[in-house]
Design a protein around this motif. Structure first.
Motif, PDB file in Angstrom:
ATOM      1  N   THR A 180     -29.170   1.104   0.214  1.00 54.57           N
ATOM      2  CA  THR A 180     -29.726   1.861  -0.981  1.00 54.57           C
ATOM      3  C   THR A 180     -29.757   3.323  -0.584  1.00 54.57           C
ATOM      4  OG1 THR A 180     -31.866   1.732   0.409  1.00 54.57           O
ATOM      5  CG2 THR A 180     -31.444   0.128  -1.387  1.00 54.57           C
ATOM      6  N   TYR A 181     -29.875   4.223  -1.578  1.00 50.62           N
ATOM      7  CA  TYR A 181     -29.766   5.699  -1.204  1.00 50.62           C
ATOM      8  C   TYR A 181     -30.819   6.324  -2.530  1.00 50.62           C
ATOM      9  CZ  TYR A 181     -28.800  10.531  -0.713  1.00 50.62           C
ATOM     10  OH  TYR A 181     -28.852  11.879  -0.459  1.00 50.62           O
ATOM     11  N   LYS A 182     -31.673   7.213  -2.127  1.00 55.34           N
ATOM     12  CA  LYS A 182     -32.375   8.031  -3.091  1.00 55.34           C
ATOM     13  C   LYS A 182     -32.582   9.390  -2.571  1.00 55.34           C
ATOM     14  CE  LYS A 182     -36.371   8.222  -5.901  1.00 55.34           C
ATOM     15  NZ  LYS A 182     -37.708   7.568  -6.447  1.00 55.34           N
ATOM     16  N   TYR A 248     -29.225  13.723 -13.445  1.00 53.51           N
ATOM     17  CA  TYR A 248     -30.043  12.352 -12.885  1.00 53.51           C
ATOM     18  C   TYR A 248     -28.877  11.509 -13.127  1.00 53.51           C
ATOM     19  CZ  TYR A 248     -32.477   8.206 -12.743  1.00 53.51           C
ATOM     20  OH  TYR A 248     -33.022   6.868 -12.512  1.00 53.51           O
ATOM     21  N   HIS A 250     -28.007   7.028 -11.670  1.00 53.66           N
ATOM     22  CA  HIS A 250     -28.376   6.040 -10.951  1.00 53.66           C
ATOM     23  C   HIS A 250     -27.019   5.154 -11.049  1.00 53.66           C
ATOM     24  CE1 HIS A 250     -30.091   2.581  -9.585  1.00 53.66           C
ATOM     25  NE2 HIS A 250     -29.765   1.903 -10.474  1.00 53.66           N
ATOM     26  N   GLU A 272     -27.380   0.202  -4.462  1.00 48.05           N
ATOM     27  CA  GLU A 272     -28.403   1.050  -5.506  1.00 48.05           C
ATOM     28  C   GLU A 272     -28.511   2.461  -5.037  1.00 48.05           C
ATOM     29  OE1 GLU A 272     -29.715   0.023  -8.274  1.00 48.05           O
ATOM     30  OE2 GLU A 272     -28.934  -2.142  -8.278  1.00 48.05           O
ATOM     31  N   CYS A 273     -27.838   3.313  -5.835  1.00 45.90           N
ATOM     32  CA  CYS A 273     -28.039   4.654  -5.636  1.00 45.90           C
ATOM     33  C   CYS A 273     -28.578   5.550  -6.581  1.00 45.90           C
ATOM     34  CB  CYS A 273     -26.869   5.336  -5.211  1.00 45.90           C
ATOM     35  SG  CYS A 273     -25.809   4.490  -3.822  1.00 45.90           S
ATOM     36  N   THR A 274     -29.560   6.564  -6.424  1.00 43.64           N
ATOM     37  CA  THR A 274     -30.159   7.413  -7.274  1.00 43.64           C
ATOM     38  C   THR A 274     -30.194   8.966  -6.825  1.00 43.64           C
ATOM     39  OG1 THR A 274     -31.692   5.469  -8.251  1.00 43.64           O
ATOM     40  CG2 THR A 274     -32.178   7.890  -8.643  1.00 43.64           C
ATOM     41  N   TRP A 275     -29.699   9.911  -7.692  1.00 43.54           N
ATOM     42  CA  TRP A 275     -29.613  10.915  -7.263  1.00 43.54           C
ATOM     43  C   TRP A 275     -30.701  11.788  -8.428  1.00 43.54           C
ATOM     44  CZ3 TRP A 275     -25.390   8.024  -6.855  1.00 43.54           C
ATOM     45  CH2 TRP A 275     -24.916   7.915  -5.601  1.00 43.54           C
ATOM     46  N   ASP A 276     -31.651  12.408  -8.067  1.00 39.87           N
ATOM     47  CA  ASP A 276     -32.840  13.101  -9.336  1.00 39.87           C
ATOM     48  C   ASP A 276     -32.668  14.668  -8.729  1.00 39.87           C
ATOM     49  OD1 ASP A 276     -34.531  13.569 -11.166  1.00 39.87           O
ATOM     50  OD2 ASP A 276     -35.766  12.041 -10.436  1.00 39.87           O
TER      51      ASP A 276
END
Length: 382
Positions: A180-182, A248, A250, A272-276
């Protein structure tokens, strides 16, 4: 001993499959040139070309009048020459290899000239603005029988190598089960001043900040665990009305099997990766590798610590790292050694892994741009 030219030509035919061979060793230095000496070059990646063992920086090129000569004058030894045009730059006597450190939108045109001139190339990430461009650039050097290295420098970080060793030593078990990455915030992006920073102009950068900073995370997962497949993604512009690119992203994916992965048996593990990037929330940055016996948690930066946890999430220990003076130096040393035929580090980055990373990015961004075929950036202004 072979002549300088003969030895270099033999070494320069190395591809990913041949890079492990160091049969043709050369004591000669690699004579490097740099195209584009902007912010990336000043500290991160420029000085290593005259600091690395076996490397000389003999030529630099920038179109802005006086800037190339100004940079060249700072290179120790007084033998570096500044140019304002690429054609004369590529004719510099004895030039072996070129670092392309310009904006991604210029990479294809410059790489065509470098390949035609018969030089090895190290090109800044992301190599192209989409997978089509990245594949075209890779093809140029394959057909020229010259090596193409790509600047995914995070795989060579001491921290990344420590993650690999922890995995091999069983810190999380015999496989990776989830990654996971956020990130919330700009992810450490530089040069963001002005009405429209180039990193937020799809024609110059290929998209939003994920193209600049997010690509490193994807490549690092690929390097440590294996390539991503079955990628599903969404991209939006949530909080940036003054720019046309996404802020954004995902994505979800699975890891495929890979001989180079630190652990075998990762196939099917979830990602699962999210860049916000423009959120109003508090800044946040965490990359986590989970396995049956524990997890490794860390920020995406080169120097923040790795925290080792057991299967119940209980903290066990921390590994700390110093910030390198030049974050690109470890990979540049590896590339230089490989060109000299001295060694082939397993963290070397080529066109092939850059293509895989770009395909993941394209999958995540495709719906936002209505496709990611070459030229999609022209749609942003229509």
């Amino acid at each position: 001993m072979k002549s300088r030219r003969g030895a270099f030509q033999t070494i320069a035919t190395a591809t990913t499959s041949m890079a492990s061979s160091s049969a043709h060793q050369s004591s000669e230095n690699i004579r490097w040139g740099i195209v584009g000496i902007g912010d990336v070059c000043q500290v991160k990646s420029g000085p290593p070309f005259y600091k690395c063992d076996g490397s000389e920086l003999v030529a630099v090129m920038r179109r802005t009048p006086g800037k190339a000569k100004e940079f060249a004058a700072k290179v120790p030894g007084g033998n570096c020459v500044g140019y304002e045009g690429i054609d004369k730059f590529l004719q510099h006597p004895g030039l072996d290899a070129v670092y392309v450190s310009t904006r991604p939108g210029t990479h294809l045109e410059i790489c065509e000239k470098v390949a035609k001139a018969g030089k090895a190339c190290y090109v800044e990430k992301p190599v192209g603005r989409c997978a089509d461009e990245t594949e075209e650039i890779t093809k140029l050097f394959r057909e020229a029988e010259k090596p193409l290295y790509t600047a995914y420098i995070s795989r060579a970080y001491e921290k990344t190598q420590a993650i690999k060793k922890l995995m091999k030593d069983g810190a999380i078990g015999d496989r990776v089960s989830k990654v996971t990455y956020k990130v919330v915030g700009n992810g450490g992006a530089r040069d963001m001043d002005g009405d429209l920073p180039w990193r937020l102009d799809a024609e110059q950068s290929g998209g939003g900040l994920i193209m600049d900073v997010g690509c490193h995370v994807i490549d690092r997962i690929d390097y440590l665990c294996g390539p991503l497949l079955n990628v599903m993604g969404e991209a939006e512009n949530r909080n940036s009305p003054r720019v046309a690119v996404e802020d954004y992203v995902h994505l979800s994916a699975e890891i495929d099997k890979a001989s180079w992965a630190a652990l075998q048996g990762n196939a099917g593990a979830s990602v699962e990766c999210t860049w916000d990037f423009a959120s109003t929330e508090e800044p946040y940055d965490e990359l986590e590798f989970l396995g049956p016996k524990g997890s490794l948690r860390m920020k995406g930066s080169p120097c923040d610590p790795i925290n080792v946890h057991d299967a119940d999430g209980i903290f066990l220990r921390k590994l700390e790292f110093e910030m390198p003076e030049h974050t690109g130096q470890s990979l540049i040393q590896g590339v230089t050694d490989n060109l000299r035929g001295i060694s082939a580090s397993d963290f070397l980055s080529f066109g092939e892994n850059a293509i895989r990373t770009q395909k993941v990015l394209d999958s995540a961004l495709s719906s936002y741009y209505s496709g990611r075929e070459a030229g999609y950036w022209t749609k942003m202004n229509t």
